[in-house]
Design a protein around this motif. Structure first.
Motif, PDB file in Angstrom:
ATOM      1  N   LEU A  18       0.953  -1.182   0.026  1.00 47.36           N
ATOM      2  CA  LEU A  18       0.048   0.015   0.088  1.00 47.36           C
ATOM      3  C   LEU A  18       0.795   1.282  -0.188  1.00 47.36           C
ATOM      4  CD1 LEU A  18      -2.717   1.440   0.308  1.00 47.36           C
ATOM      5  CD2 LEU A  18      -2.345   1.447   2.633  1.00 47.36           C
ATOM      6  N   ILE A  19       0.839   1.900  -0.886  1.00 46.66           N
ATOM      7  CA  ILE A  19       1.728   3.112  -1.296  1.00 46.66           C
ATOM      8  C   ILE A  19       0.551   4.461  -1.151  1.00 46.66           C
ATOM      9  CG2 ILE A  19       3.361   4.354  -2.599  1.00 46.66           C
ATOM     10  CD1 ILE A  19       3.641   1.457  -4.104  1.00 46.66           C
ATOM     11  N   THR A  20       1.047   5.179   0.007  1.00 47.91           N
ATOM     12  CA  THR A  20       0.043   6.205   0.038  1.00 47.91           C
ATOM     13  C   THR A  20       1.038   7.779  -0.103  1.00 47.91           C
ATOM     14  OG1 THR A  20       0.725   6.488   2.340  1.00 47.91           O
ATOM     15  CG2 THR A  20      -1.375   5.341   1.848  1.00 47.91           C
ATOM     16  N   VAL A  21       0.236   8.451  -0.851  1.00 49.78           N
ATOM     17  CA  VAL A  21       0.863  10.072  -1.191  1.00 49.78           C
ATOM     18  C   VAL A  21      -0.100  10.969  -0.511  1.00 49.78           C
ATOM     19  CG1 VAL A  21       1.268  11.311  -3.198  1.00 49.78           C
ATOM     20  CG2 VAL A  21       1.588   8.947  -3.191  1.00 49.78           C
ATOM     21  N   ARG A  22       0.665  11.695   0.420  1.00 50.35           N
ATOM     22  CA  ARG A  22      -0.175  12.654   1.125  1.00 50.35           C
ATOM     23  C   ARG A  22       0.490  13.933   0.632  1.00 50.35           C
ATOM     24  NH1 ARG A  22       1.628  13.287   6.355  1.00 50.35           N
ATOM     25  NH2 ARG A  22       3.518  12.010   5.848  1.00 50.35           N
ATOM     26  N   LYS A  23      -0.364  14.853   0.061  1.00 50.40           N
ATOM     27  CA  LYS A  23      -0.245  16.207  -0.633  1.00 50.40           C
ATOM     28  C   LYS A  23      -0.337  17.437   0.407  1.00 50.40           C
ATOM     29  CE  LYS A  23      -2.247  14.013  -4.771  1.00 50.40           C
ATOM     30  NZ  LYS A  23      -2.995  14.256  -5.808  1.00 50.40           N
ATOM     31  N   SER A  24      -0.588  17.088   1.620  1.00 48.46           N
ATOM     32  CA  SER A  24      -0.378  18.375   2.685  1.00 48.46           C
ATOM     33  C   SER A  24      -0.550  17.444   3.887  1.00 48.46           C
ATOM     34  CB  SER A  24      -1.801  19.091   2.536  1.00 48.46           C
ATOM     35  OG  SER A  24      -2.899  18.195   2.740  1.00 48.46           O
ATOM     36  N   PRO A  25       0.071  18.419   5.017  1.00 50.53           N
ATOM     37  CA  PRO A  25       0.398  17.793   6.256  1.00 50.53           C
ATOM     38  C   PRO A  25      -0.805  16.963   6.916  1.00 50.53           C
ATOM     39  CG  PRO A  25       1.406  19.756   6.256  1.00 50.53           C
ATOM     40  CD  PRO A  25       0.463  19.691   4.986  1.00 50.53           C
ATOM     41  N   SER A  26      -0.472  15.843   7.568  1.00 48.05           N
ATOM     42  CA  SER A  26      -1.464  15.115   8.235  1.00 48.05           C
ATOM     43  C   SER A  26      -1.047  14.243   9.198  1.00 48.05           C
ATOM     44  CB  SER A  26      -2.448  14.447   7.310  1.00 48.05           C
ATOM     45  OG  SER A  26      -1.645  13.089   6.725  1.00 48.05           O
ATOM     46  N   ASP A  27      -1.823  13.790  10.384  1.00 50.07           N
ATOM     47  CA  ASP A  27      -1.489  12.997  11.386  1.00 50.07           C
ATOM     48  C   ASP A  27      -1.382  11.438  11.174  1.00 50.07           C
ATOM     49  OD1 ASP A  27      -0.748  12.171  13.852  1.00 50.07           O
ATOM     50  OD2 ASP A  27      -2.648  12.582  14.821  1.00 50.07           O
ATOM     51  N   VAL A  28      -0.269  10.938  10.618  1.00 52.25           N
ATOM     52  CA  VAL A  28      -0.351   9.605  10.353  1.00 52.25           C
ATOM     53  C   VAL A  28      -0.210   8.921  11.533  1.00 52.25           C
ATOM     54  CG1 VAL A  28       0.864  10.160   8.198  1.00 52.25           C
ATOM     55  CG2 VAL A  28       2.218   9.515  10.057  1.00 52.25           C
ATOM     56  N   SER A  29       0.015   9.188  12.756  1.00 51.08           N
ATOM     57  CA  SER A  29      -0.127   8.233  13.986  1.00 51.08           C
ATOM     58  C   SER A  29      -1.402   7.748  14.017  1.00 51.08           C
ATOM     59  CB  SER A  29       0.173   9.249  15.229  1.00 51.08           C
ATOM     60  OG  SER A  29      -0.591  10.345  15.425  1.00 51.08           O
ATOM     61  N   ARG A  30      -2.550   8.341  13.731  1.00 51.45           N
ATOM     62  CA  ARG A  30      -3.889   7.773  13.936  1.00 51.45           C
ATOM     63  C   ARG A  30      -4.029   6.683  13.176  1.00 51.45           C
ATOM     64  NH1 ARG A  30      -7.447  10.805  11.475  1.00 51.45           N
ATOM     65  NH2 ARG A  30      -9.183   9.881  12.649  1.00 51.45           N
ATOM     66  N   LEU A  31      -3.439   6.640  11.810  1.00 51.94           N
ATOM     67  CA  LEU A  31      -3.366   5.352  11.005  1.00 51.94           C
ATOM     68  C   LEU A  31      -2.562   4.272  11.233  1.00 51.94           C
ATOM     69  CD1 LEU A  31      -4.369   4.151   8.370  1.00 51.94           C
ATOM     70  CD2 LEU A  31      -2.275   5.343   7.104  1.00 51.94           C
ATOM     71  N   ALA A  73      -4.451 -12.735   7.779  1.00 54.58           N
ATOM     72  CA  ALA A  73      -5.415 -12.969   6.624  1.00 54.58           C
ATOM     73  C   ALA A  73      -5.479 -12.149   5.887  1.00 54.58           C
ATOM     74  CB  ALA A  73      -6.677 -13.547   7.513  1.00 54.58           C
ATOM     75  N   GLY A  74      -5.536 -10.830   6.416  1.00 57.78           N
ATOM     76  CA  GLY A  74      -6.076  -9.601   5.257  1.00 57.78           C
ATOM     77  C   GLY A  74      -4.911  -9.232   4.265  1.00 57.78           C
ATOM     78  N   GLY A  75      -3.586  -9.252   4.657  1.00 60.35           N
ATOM     79  CA  GLY A  75      -2.715  -8.718   3.689  1.00 60.35           C
ATOM     80  C   GLY A  75      -2.793  -7.376   3.555  1.00 60.35           C
ATOM     81  N   VAL A  76      -2.661  -7.025   2.271  1.00 59.61           N
ATOM     82  CA  VAL A  76      -2.651  -5.584   1.945  1.00 59.61           C
ATOM     83  C   VAL A  76      -4.285  -5.020   2.250  1.00 59.61           C
ATOM     84  CG1 VAL A  76      -2.637  -3.947  -0.212  1.00 59.61           C
ATOM     85  CG2 VAL A  76      -0.948  -5.518   0.116  1.00 59.61           C
ATOM     86  N   GLY A  77      -5.205  -6.022   2.012  1.00 57.68           N
ATOM     87  CA  GLY A  77      -6.579  -5.580   2.316  1.00 57.68           C
ATOM     88  C   GLY A  77      -6.573  -5.028   3.728  1.00 57.68           C
ATOM     89  N   PHE A  78      -5.904  -5.526   4.716  1.00 62.35           N
ATOM     90  CA  PHE A  78      -6.014  -5.192   6.037  1.00 62.35           C
ATOM     91  C   PHE A  78      -5.293  -3.836   6.167  1.00 62.35           C
ATOM     92  CE2 PHE A  78      -2.715  -4.431   9.407  1.00 62.35           C
ATOM     93  CZ  PHE A  78      -3.528  -4.429  10.494  1.00 62.35           C
ATOM     94  N   LEU A  79      -4.581  -3.274   5.313  1.00 55.74           N
ATOM     95  CA  LEU A  79      -3.937  -2.061   5.378  1.00 55.74           C
ATOM     96  C   LEU A  79      -4.807  -0.926   4.714  1.00 55.74           C
ATOM     97  CD1 LEU A  79      -0.254  -2.493   4.093  1.00 55.74           C
ATOM     98  CD2 LEU A  79      -1.073  -2.438   6.571  1.00 55.74           C
ATOM     99  N   VAL A  80      -5.429  -1.476   3.538  1.00 57.37           N
ATOM    100  CA  VAL A  80      -6.543  -0.483   3.120  1.00 57.37           C
ATOM    101  C   VAL A  80      -7.737  -0.269   4.039  1.00 57.37           C
ATOM    102  CG1 VAL A  80      -8.127  -0.268   1.309  1.00 57.37           C
ATOM    103  CG2 VAL A  80      -5.708  -1.117   0.739  1.00 57.37           C
TER     104      VAL A  80
END
Length: 335
Positions: free
Chosen positions: A120-133, A146-153
């Motif tokens: 999962l490659i995320t591209v943030r275009k302005s500052p945000s709090d990734v700690s919540r994620l 069991a989820g793999g990338v689906g778990f991250l999404v």
């Protein structure tokens, strides 16, 4: 793999295997080695405000489609899920609302995501709090094996939709506090009315990133990439439910504020009609004796007639009564 150049933008890397973080904070040029060393692991790579060269490096590494890369570079893409050979491209918005006076305001962060079989490659275009994620992924780590990338999404969508739902509820609660003020007799004060217009504008802005989310989540669940298995499906349905509730809350709040503003306008019209009737009544009372005295030419001497002090008294009465009438009308809000 180790000779692959790394993006120049700020990056975050994490490698998940069997529900645990087996590596994090490594340089992006080590991604190939890390995935080879852990064949059952999935990767999260976050890029903050990358340029075209940074994304081209990532695109070459993961085989990303150039049209998806172009969408990730340019701002203000609509919320969507696009399918490309070998990966998906998703665009969503993380939102935050301030509902305080004098005007409510919304801040949004556009997040683009490339979803491949192992990353999962995320591209943030302005500052945000990734700690919540990160906290969300850590809290639901039992779903990762069991989820793999689906778990991250799922974690990404859950955080985004929860923020949107919280923003919608915050505006709805602000509506509750404003409702009584807007229904005052004679119409709401100007500051309250302007706040109501600000609420309506913010709700319209919030709906744009929120309304498409239910359809986007449905596309993720039914995509050909088999991201969502039977174990993850209930969690995605829960996110879908929150997305629909957020849209319903926004639509309900928009209807309420439109009705409130319409009721306030009707109250102002009623108050204006009442003032007009009162002024017309006083004008009629004054007009009748004025017409009679004018018809008969009654111009009788008054106290101080022909004297200078009499002129001063009459001038003072004219100025005093006019000033008193102005202050009275001003206090009633008629002027």
């Amino acid at each position: 793999m180790t000779d692959t150049p790394a993006p120049n933008c700020s990056t975050i890397t994490r490698l998940y295997e069997a529900g645990k973080v087996v590596a994090e904070g490594f340089d992006p040029h080590e991604i190939g080695d890390q995935l080879a060393e852990h064949p059952d692991a999935v990767l999260w790579l976050d890029l903050f405000d990358p340029d075209e060269n940074d994304l081209r490096i990532v695109a070459d590494e993961f085989g990303l489609h150039p049209l998806a890369v172009e969408d990730a570079v340019h701002d203000l893409q609509r919320p969507k899920l696009d399918r490309y050979p070998g990966h998906l491209f998703m665009n969503v918005y993380e939102v935050h609302v301030e509902a305080g006076a004098p005007q409510p305001a919304m801040r949004q962060t556009e997040i683009s995501a490339f979803i491949t079989e192992r990353a999962l490659i995320t591209v943030r275009k302005s500052p945000s709090d990734v700690s919540r994620l990160i906290r969300r992924w850590d809290a639901d780590a039992e779903l990762a094996p069991a989820g793999g990338v689906g778990f991250l999404v799922y974690g990404l969508l859950d955080v985004v939709v929860d923020g949107q739902f919280a923003a919608a509820r915050r505006l709805d609660e602000a509506m509750d506090r404003t409702e009584d003020d807007m229904l005052e007799e004679g119409g709401a004060p100007r500051s309250v009315r302007l706040y109501g217009f600000g609420l309506r504008k913010t709700l319209a802005a919030l709906r744009r990133p929120v309304a498409p989310m239910a359809g986007l989540i449905a596309d993720v669940m039914h995509s050909d990439s088999r991201l969502v298995d039977e174990r993850l499906a209930p969690y995605y349905r829960d996110v879908d439910d929150h997305a629909r509730r957020a849209t319903e809350t926004i639509d309900s709040a928009r209807d309420r504020i439109n009705h409130l503003l319409e009721a306030d306008l009707n109250e102002q019209s009623t108050a204006l009609n009442d003032v007009t009737r009162k002024l017309a009544a006083w004008a009629a009372i004054i007009a009748v004796p004025t017409a009679l005295t004018g018809f008969f030419g009654q111009n009788v001497p008054y106290w101080g007639y022909g004297k200078f002090w009499g002129f001063l008294v009459s001038l003072a009465l004219i100025v005093g009564t006019a000033t008193g009438l102005y202050l009275y009308l001003k206090r009633r809000g008629w002027l």
